[in-house]
Design a protein around this motif. Structure first.
Motif, mmCIF file in Angstrom:
data_model
loop_
_atom_site.group_PDB
_atom_site.id
_atom_site.type_symbol
_atom_site.label_atom_id
_atom_site.label_comp_id
_atom_site.label_asym_id
_atom_site.label_seq_id
_atom_site.Cartn_x
_atom_site.Cartn_y
_atom_site.Cartn_z
ATOM 1 N N GLN A 142 73.190 109.576 45.887
ATOM 2 C CA GLN A 142 74.494 109.352 46.075
ATOM 3 C C GLN A 142 74.214 110.715 46.996
ATOM 4 N N ASN A 143 74.583 111.357 47.783
ATOM 5 C CA ASN A 143 74.977 112.185 49.241
ATOM 6 C C ASN A 143 76.497 112.626 48.975
ATOM 7 N N ILE A 144 76.902 113.793 48.403
ATOM 8 C CA ILE A 144 77.943 113.806 48.709
ATOM 9 C C ILE A 144 77.961 116.018 50.033
ATOM 10 N N GLU A 145 79.058 115.251 50.674
ATOM 11 C CA GLU A 145 78.929 116.394 52.151
ATOM 12 C C GLU A 145 80.764 116.988 51.490
ATOM 13 N N PHE A 146 80.722 118.185 52.157
ATOM 14 C CA PHE A 146 81.908 118.869 52.759
ATOM 15 C C PHE A 146 82.457 119.081 53.302
ATOM 16 N N LYS A 147 83.865 118.390 53.388
ATOM 17 C CA LYS A 147 84.664 118.465 55.102
ATOM 18 C C LYS A 147 84.339 120.070 55.346
ATOM 19 N N ASP A 186 88.679 123.281 46.382
ATOM 20 C CA ASP A 186 89.474 122.698 46.203
ATOM 21 C C ASP A 186 88.403 121.388 46.738
ATOM 22 N N ALA A 187 88.620 120.720 45.461
ATOM 23 C CA ALA A 187 88.066 119.633 45.205
ATOM 24 C C ALA A 187 88.207 118.544 46.477
ATOM 25 N N ASN A 188 89.576 118.762 47.542
ATOM 26 C CA ASN A 188 89.756 117.295 48.366
ATOM 27 C C ASN A 188 88.356 117.432 49.653
ATOM 28 N N ALA A 189 87.942 118.875 49.384
ATOM 29 C CA ALA A 189 86.460 118.801 50.814
ATOM 30 C C ALA A 189 85.152 118.180 50.141
ATOM 31 N N LEU A 190 85.223 117.531 49.007
ATOM 32 C CA LEU A 190 84.522 116.274 48.207
ATOM 33 C C LEU A 190 84.823 115.108 49.306
ATOM 34 N N GLU A 191 82.926 114.728 50.069
ATOM 35 C CA GLU A 191 83.385 113.754 50.538
ATOM 36 C C GLU A 191 82.005 112.978 50.490
ATOM 37 N N ARG A 192 82.199 111.897 48.924
ATOM 38 C CA ARG A 192 81.248 110.951 48.046
ATOM 39 C C ARG A 192 80.662 110.162 49.123
ATOM 40 N N LYS A 193 79.242 109.888 49.171
ATOM 41 C CA LYS A 193 78.673 109.215 50.195
ATOM 42 C C LYS A 193 78.288 107.597 49.281
ATOM 43 N N SER A 194 77.323 106.375 50.270
ATOM 44 C CA SER A 194 77.940 105.536 49.458
ATOM 45 C C SER A 194 76.248 105.851 48.440
ATOM 46 N N ILE A 226 74.965 119.246 51.990
ATOM 47 C CA ILE A 226 74.741 118.371 51.548
ATOM 48 C C ILE A 226 74.231 118.159 50.199
ATOM 49 N N VAL A 227 75.068 117.688 48.702
ATOM 50 C CA VAL A 227 74.907 117.696 47.537
ATOM 51 C C VAL A 227 74.051 116.789 47.149
ATOM 52 N N LYS A 228 72.681 116.180 46.787
ATOM 53 C CA LYS A 228 72.333 115.260 46.322
ATOM 54 C C LYS A 228 72.122 115.098 45.197
ATOM 55 N N ILE A 229 72.572 113.840 43.869
ATOM 56 C CA ILE A 229 72.780 113.379 42.794
ATOM 57 C C ILE A 229 72.021 112.392 42.645
ATOM 58 N N THR A 230 70.901 112.370 41.516
ATOM 59 C CA THR A 230 70.160 111.114 41.095
ATOM 60 C C THR A 230 70.754 111.337 39.845
ATOM 61 N N SER A 231 70.371 109.931 39.028
ATOM 62 C CA SER A 231 70.654 109.284 37.577
ATOM 63 C C SER A 231 70.203 108.258 37.309
ATOM 64 N N GLU A 232 70.175 107.715 36.418
ATOM 65 C CA GLU A 232 69.598 106.452 36.160
ATOM 66 C C GLU A 232 70.257 105.385 36.105
ATOM 67 N N SER A 233 71.881 105.953 36.562
ATOM 68 C CA SER A 233 72.789 104.678 36.545
ATOM 69 C C SER A 233 74.198 105.124 37.385
ATOM 70 N N ILE A 240 78.115 113.446 36.909
ATOM 71 C CA ILE A 240 77.771 114.645 37.452
ATOM 72 C C ILE A 240 78.517 115.005 38.399
ATOM 73 N N VAL A 241 79.662 113.933 39.007
ATOM 74 C CA VAL A 241 80.118 114.527 39.462
ATOM 75 C C VAL A 241 81.475 115.081 39.201
ATOM 76 N N ALA A 242 82.016 114.563 38.647
ATOM 77 C CA ALA A 242 82.954 115.364 37.408
ATOM 78 C C ALA A 242 82.605 116.510 36.864
ATOM 79 N N ILE A 243 81.119 116.958 36.315
ATOM 80 C CA ILE A 243 80.650 118.505 36.398
ATOM 81 C C ILE A 243 80.604 119.646 37.495
ATOM 82 N N LEU A 244 80.671 118.363 38.674
ATOM 83 C CA LEU A 244 80.540 119.612 39.686
ATOM 84 C C LEU A 244 81.666 119.761 40.327
ATOM 85 N N ARG A 245 82.979 118.955 40.049
ATOM 86 C CA ARG A 245 84.205 119.019 40.575
ATOM 87 C C ARG A 245 84.791 120.277 39.712
ATOM 88 N N GLY A 246 84.360 120.079 38.230
ATOM 89 C CA GLY A 246 84.902 120.864 37.504
ATOM 90 C C GLY A 246 84.296 122.608 37.528
#
Length: 160
Positions: A91-96, A73-81, A45-52, A59-65
Motif C-alpha cells: 500500500q502507498n501512503i501519500e502526504f497532503k 499531524d495524522a490527518n496529512a496521511l492519505e492511504r491509497k488502495s 510517498i511511503v510504501k509499506i509491504t507485508s503478508e496480510s 504497520i500504519v498504526a506504528i507509522l502514525r505513532g
C-alpha cells in the motif's frame, strides 16, 4: 494591513525520521518476527509491504505513532488502495501538501458565514487572509482550527 497565510505543509525530514523509527520498531516486534514486512520512503510517498492486510494496518498504526512523536499531524496521511501480488500486500501512503481547492473553498465559505471583517484570497495552494484589526485575524485562526476538513492547517507569514 495585518495579514497571514493559511498553509498545509508536512516536514519531509520528520517523515524520514518517523519511517526509520518505524523500520526499527518493526524489526524488534515479536508479531513481525519471521514475517516479510517492509517500509520504504520514496520522495514523499511511503510504501509499506507485508503478508496480510491486518499487518499493513499494524504497520500504519506504528507509522502514525512515530509521526505523532515527531509532531506530524495524522490527518496529512492519505492511504491509497491495497495491491495484492502473490503472497504480499502493499500500500502507498501519500502526504497532503498544500491546501486542496475544495478545502480552500470550504474555508472561505466558513469564514464568510462567520461574518468576520476579513478578506480571504486563494493563492495557489495557500490562502491569504487580510484584515484591518489583529483581533479579526486571531478570530479567523480560531475558526480555522475548529474546522475538521481532513487536512492539517498551519499559519504562516503573520504580519502586523
Amino acid at each position: 494591513m495585518p495579514c497571514f497565510d493559511i498553509i498545509s505543509e508536512v516536514d519531509t525530514v520528520e517523515i524520514k525520521n518517523a519511517v526509520e523509527n518505524s523500520i526499527r520498531e518493526i524489526s524488534t516486534r515479536f508479531d513481525f518476527s519471521g514475517v516479510e514486512a517492509n517500509v520504504e520512503l520514496n520522495k514523499e510517498i511511503v510504501k509499506i509491504t507485508s503478508e496480510s492486510e491486518f499487518q499493513l494496518d499494524q504497520i500504519v498504526a506504528i507509522l502514525r505513532g512515530n509521526l505523532a512523536k515527531r509532531g506530524v499531524d495524522a490527518n496529512a496521511l492519505e492511504r491509497k488502495s491495497i495491491n495484492f501480488s502473490g503472497k504480499t500486500a502493499s500500500q502507498n501512503i501519500e502526504f497532503k501538501q498544500g491546501v486542496e481547492t475544495t478545502n480552500a473553498k470550504k474555508l472561505v465559505k466558513a469564514i464568510k458565514d462567520a461574518k468576520l471583517k476579513v478578506q480571504v484570497a486563494i493563492q495557489g495552494e495557500k490562502l491569504r487572509v487580510t484584515a484591518k484589526k489583529r483581533d479579526d485575524l486571531q478570530a479567523t485562526m480560531a475558526l480555522v482550527r475548529a474546522q475538521d476538513l481532513g487536512q492539517p492547517f498551519q499559519f504562516d507569514n503573520f504580519r502586523d
